[in-house]
Scaffold this motif. Structure first.
Motif, PDB file in Angstrom:
ATOM      1  N   ASP A   1       0.814  -1.221   0.000  1.00  6.40           N
ATOM      2  CA  ASP A   1       0.000   0.000   0.000  1.00  6.40           C
ATOM      3  C   ASP A   1       0.846   1.269   0.000  1.00  6.40           C
ATOM      4  O   ASP A   1       0.542   2.226  -0.712  1.00  6.40           O
ATOM      5  N   LYS A   2       1.917   1.284   0.801  1.00  6.80           N
ATOM      6  CA  LYS A   2       2.759   2.478   0.898  1.00  6.80           C
ATOM      7  C   LYS A   2       3.423   2.778  -0.446  1.00  6.80           C
ATOM      8  O   LYS A   2       3.455   3.925  -0.889  1.00  6.80           O
ATOM      9  N   GLU A   3       3.930   1.750  -1.113  1.00  5.54           N
ATOM     10  CA  GLU A   3       4.561   1.920  -2.418  1.00  5.54           C
ATOM     11  C   GLU A   3       3.562   2.488  -3.431  1.00  5.54           C
ATOM     12  O   GLU A   3       3.874   3.384  -4.199  1.00  5.54           O
ATOM     13  N   MET A   4       2.356   1.954  -3.401  1.00  7.27           N
ATOM     14  CA  MET A   4       1.317   2.404  -4.329  1.00  7.27           C
ATOM     15  C   MET A   4       0.902   3.841  -4.025  1.00  7.27           C
ATOM     16  O   MET A   4       0.714   4.642  -4.944  1.00  7.27           O
ATOM     17  N   ALA A   5       0.778   4.178  -2.749  1.00  5.63           N
ATOM     18  CA  ALA A   5       0.365   5.533  -2.356  1.00  5.63           C
ATOM     19  C   ALA A   5       1.397   6.568  -2.797  1.00  5.63           C
ATOM     20  O   ALA A   5       1.033   7.632  -3.323  1.00  5.63           O
ATOM     21  N   ILE A   6       2.664   6.279  -2.617  1.00  8.71           N
ATOM     22  CA  ILE A   6       3.710   7.222  -3.016  1.00  8.71           C
ATOM     23  C   ILE A   6       3.757   7.355  -4.538  1.00  8.71           C
ATOM     24  O   ILE A   6       3.887   8.449  -5.077  1.00  8.71           O
ATOM     25  N   PHE A   7       3.633   6.228  -5.238  1.00 12.26           N
ATOM     26  CA  PHE A   7       3.621   6.272  -6.705  1.00 12.26           C
ATOM     27  C   PHE A   7       2.450   7.122  -7.200  1.00 12.26           C
ATOM     28  O   PHE A   7       2.624   7.968  -8.079  1.00 12.26           O
ATOM     29  N   ARG A   8       1.273   6.940  -6.621  1.00 12.17           N
ATOM     30  CA  ARG A   8       0.097   7.715  -7.028  1.00 12.17           C
ATOM     31  C   ARG A   8       0.272   9.196  -6.720  1.00 12.17           C
ATOM     32  O   ARG A   8      -0.138  10.050  -7.508  1.00 12.17           O
TER      33      ARG A   8
ATOM     34  N   ASP B   1      20.883  14.694 -15.435  1.00 13.35           N
ATOM     35  CA  ASP B   1      20.090  15.493 -14.513  1.00 13.35           C
ATOM     36  C   ASP B   1      19.760  14.634 -13.301  1.00 13.35           C
ATOM     37  O   ASP B   1      19.414  13.458 -13.443  1.00 13.35           O
ATOM     38  N   ARG B   2      19.869  15.192 -12.101  1.00 14.07           N
ATOM     39  CA  ARG B   2      19.525  14.453 -10.885  1.00 14.07           C
ATOM     40  C   ARG B   2      18.029  14.552 -10.667  1.00 14.07           C
ATOM     41  O   ARG B   2      17.473  15.643 -10.581  1.00 14.07           O
ATOM     42  N   ARG B   3      17.370  13.389 -10.574  1.00 13.71           N
ATOM     43  CA  ARG B   3      15.915  13.343 -10.447  1.00 13.71           C
ATOM     44  C   ARG B   3      15.505  12.420  -9.309  1.00 13.71           C
ATOM     45  O   ARG B   3      16.230  11.516  -8.935  1.00 13.71           O
ATOM     46  N   LEU B   4      14.288  12.638  -8.830  1.00 12.73           N
ATOM     47  CA  LEU B   4      13.695  11.735  -7.848  1.00 12.73           C
ATOM     48  C   LEU B   4      13.009  10.615  -8.613  1.00 12.73           C
ATOM     49  O   LEU B   4      12.202  10.865  -9.507  1.00 12.73           O
ATOM     50  N   LEU B   5      13.335   9.375  -8.255  1.00 13.46           N
ATOM     51  CA  LEU B   5      12.729   8.213  -8.889  1.00 13.46           C
ATOM     52  C   LEU B   5      11.860   7.496  -7.862  1.00 13.46           C
ATOM     53  O   LEU B   5      12.307   7.185  -6.767  1.00 13.46           O
ATOM     54  N   VAL B   6      10.605   7.283  -8.207  1.00 12.87           N
ATOM     55  CA  VAL B   6       9.664   6.548  -7.368  1.00 12.87           C
ATOM     56  C   VAL B   6       9.236   5.336  -8.176  1.00 12.87           C
ATOM     57  O   VAL B   6       8.806   5.473  -9.321  1.00 12.87           O
ATOM     58  N   ALA B   7       9.375   4.136  -7.581  1.00 12.58           N
ATOM     59  CA  ALA B   7       9.107   2.924  -8.359  1.00 12.58           C
ATOM     60  C   ALA B   7       8.167   1.991  -7.623  1.00 12.58           C
ATOM     61  O   ALA B   7       8.121   1.962  -6.396  1.00 12.58           O
ATOM     62  N   ILE B   8       7.417   1.243  -8.408  1.00 12.68           N
ATOM     63  CA  ILE B   8       6.723   0.065  -7.920  1.00 12.68           C
ATOM     64  C   ILE B   8       7.573  -1.065  -8.459  1.00 12.68           C
ATOM     65  O   ILE B   8       7.578  -1.335  -9.666  1.00 12.68           O
ATOM     66  N   GLU B   9       8.365  -1.652  -7.569  1.00 11.81           N
ATOM     67  CA  GLU B   9       9.378  -2.621  -7.973  1.00 11.81           C
ATOM     68  C   GLU B   9       8.819  -3.705  -8.879  1.00 11.81           C
ATOM     69  O   GLU B   9       7.808  -4.317  -8.577  1.00 11.81           O
ATOM     70  N   GLY B  10       9.490  -3.876 -10.021  1.00 10.94           N
ATOM     71  CA  GLY B  10       9.119  -4.912 -10.964  1.00 10.94           C
ATOM     72  C   GLY B  10       8.066  -4.510 -11.978  1.00 10.94           C
ATOM     73  O   GLY B  10       7.770  -5.275 -12.888  1.00 10.94           O
ATOM     74  N   PHE B  11       7.476  -3.303 -11.850  1.00  4.98           N
ATOM     75  CA  PHE B  11       6.400  -2.924 -12.749  1.00  4.98           C
ATOM     76  C   PHE B  11       6.671  -1.628 -13.493  1.00  4.98           C
ATOM     77  O   PHE B  11       6.679  -1.588 -14.710  1.00  4.98           O
ATOM     78  N   VAL B  12       6.818  -0.532 -12.749  1.00  2.00           N
ATOM     79  CA  VAL B  12       6.907   0.777 -13.377  1.00  2.00           C
ATOM     80  C   VAL B  12       7.615   1.743 -12.431  1.00  2.00           C
ATOM     81  O   VAL B  12       7.623   1.543 -11.219  1.00  2.00           O
ATOM     82  N   ALA B  13       8.207   2.777 -13.015  1.00  5.88           N
ATOM     83  CA  ALA B  13       8.835   3.835 -12.218  1.00  5.88           C
ATOM     84  C   ALA B  13       8.502   5.166 -12.861  1.00  5.88           C
ATOM     85  O   ALA B  13       8.267   5.257 -14.063  1.00  5.88           O
ATOM     86  N   VAL B  14       8.479   6.201 -12.037  1.00  9.54           N
ATOM     87  CA  VAL B  14       8.268   7.558 -12.522  1.00  9.54           C
ATOM     88  C   VAL B  14       9.386   8.419 -11.962  1.00  9.54           C
ATOM     89  O   VAL B  14       9.797   8.247 -10.814  1.00  9.54           O
ATOM     90  N   THR B  15       9.908   9.310 -12.808  1.00 12.41           N
ATOM     91  CA  THR B  15      10.915  10.256 -12.342  1.00 12.41           C
ATOM     92  C   THR B  15      10.361  11.659 -12.464  1.00 12.41           C
ATOM     93  O   THR B  15       9.568  11.948 -13.359  1.00 12.41           O
ATOM     94  N   THR B  16      10.793  12.502 -11.554  1.00 13.31           N
ATOM     95  CA  THR B  16      10.376  13.900 -11.567  1.00 13.31           C
ATOM     96  C   THR B  16      11.447  14.723 -12.270  1.00 13.31           C
ATOM     97  O   THR B  16      12.518  14.216 -12.578  1.00 13.31           O
ATOM     98  N   SER B  17      11.156  15.970 -12.493  1.00  9.62           N
ATOM     99  CA  SER B  17      12.203  16.874 -12.955  1.00  9.62           C
ATOM    100  C   SER B  17      13.061  17.212 -11.730  1.00  9.62           C
ATOM    101  O   SER B  17      12.824  16.726 -10.627  1.00  9.62           O
ATOM    102  N   TYR B  18      14.011  18.068 -11.905  1.00 14.72           N
ATOM    103  CA  TYR B  18      14.947  18.430 -10.837  1.00 14.72           C
ATOM    104  C   TYR B  18      14.204  18.956  -9.607  1.00 14.72           C
ATOM    105  O   TYR B  18      13.292  19.773  -9.726  1.00 14.72           O
TER     106      TYR B  18
END
Length: 192
Positions: A112-119, A166-183
């Motif tokens: 749940d925590k991983e999903m909440a942060i990804f969302r 560029d240094r970015r924040l990466l948030v991932a749901i391990e094994g499925f998908v990841a999203v990166t932000t801009s700087y």
């Protein structure tokens, strides 16, 4: 006698034939919570006649029409309990499949925590979001685990990664998908 709350977990589905909106609608009619990241694009011209499809088009308070566009084409998340996920597998048979865990012993549960942060990050509307499949993200160097302390992404946790210089924040749901932000400025981050 007290009613015991049913434990529901998040699961990922691989959707075929570009049927994400249709499967979303079917699963919602079954009373399940469904999520997939989308972005909004304004609709102009001939696209206005398709406004009746409520899953794909939305109107805002100014009567503008927006189209929901998936940012990860064939990935859908559903929240269900053990019995409901069996029903989901039967409903989507031929149009989608439920991802299994690495041991192939059952459907892969997403915390749940991983999903909440990804969302939080995926739905933030922040500029410069990029989505990566799990295969793509392993090419990037892993950095410090951090938490965002201010701004629209406050509370998001992930890793600092260098992507395209560029240094970015990466948030991932391990094994499925990841999203990166801009700087994100260092003063808005704290190391966990």
């Amino acid at each position: 006698m007290e009613e015991q709350e049913i434990k529901r977990d998040w699961y990922a589905l691989k959707v075929f034939h570009n049927k994400v909106f249709e499967i979303e609608k079917v699963l919602q009619r079954e009373g399940l919570e469904v999520y997939f990241p989308t972005r909004r694009e304004p609709v102009t011209g001939s696209g206005l006649r398709r406004v009746d499809d409520s899953t794909r088009y939305v109107k805002d308070s100014e009567r503008k029409v927006w189209r929901r566009v998936p940012v990860v084409n064939s990935l859908l998340f559903v929240r269900a309990d053990g019995e409901e996920i069996k029903k989901v597998r039967a409903i989507v048979y031929g149009y989608a499949l439920v991802y299994y865990n690495a041991e192939r012993t059952g459907p892969a549960v997403i915390p749940d925590k991983e999903m909440a942060i990804f969302r939080l990050v995926a739905d933030s509307g922040a500029e410069g979001l990029e989505f990566f499949s799990s295969e793509d993200i392993v090419n990037y160097r892993q950095g410090d685990k951090v938490r965002v302390t201010a701004g629209p992404l406050k509370g998001a946790e992930g890793y600092i990664k260098r992507i395209r210089r560029d240094r970015r924040l990466l948030v991932a749901i391990e094994g499925f998908v990841a999203v990166t932000t801009s700087y994100i400025p260092p003063e808005m981050l704290e190391i966990i």
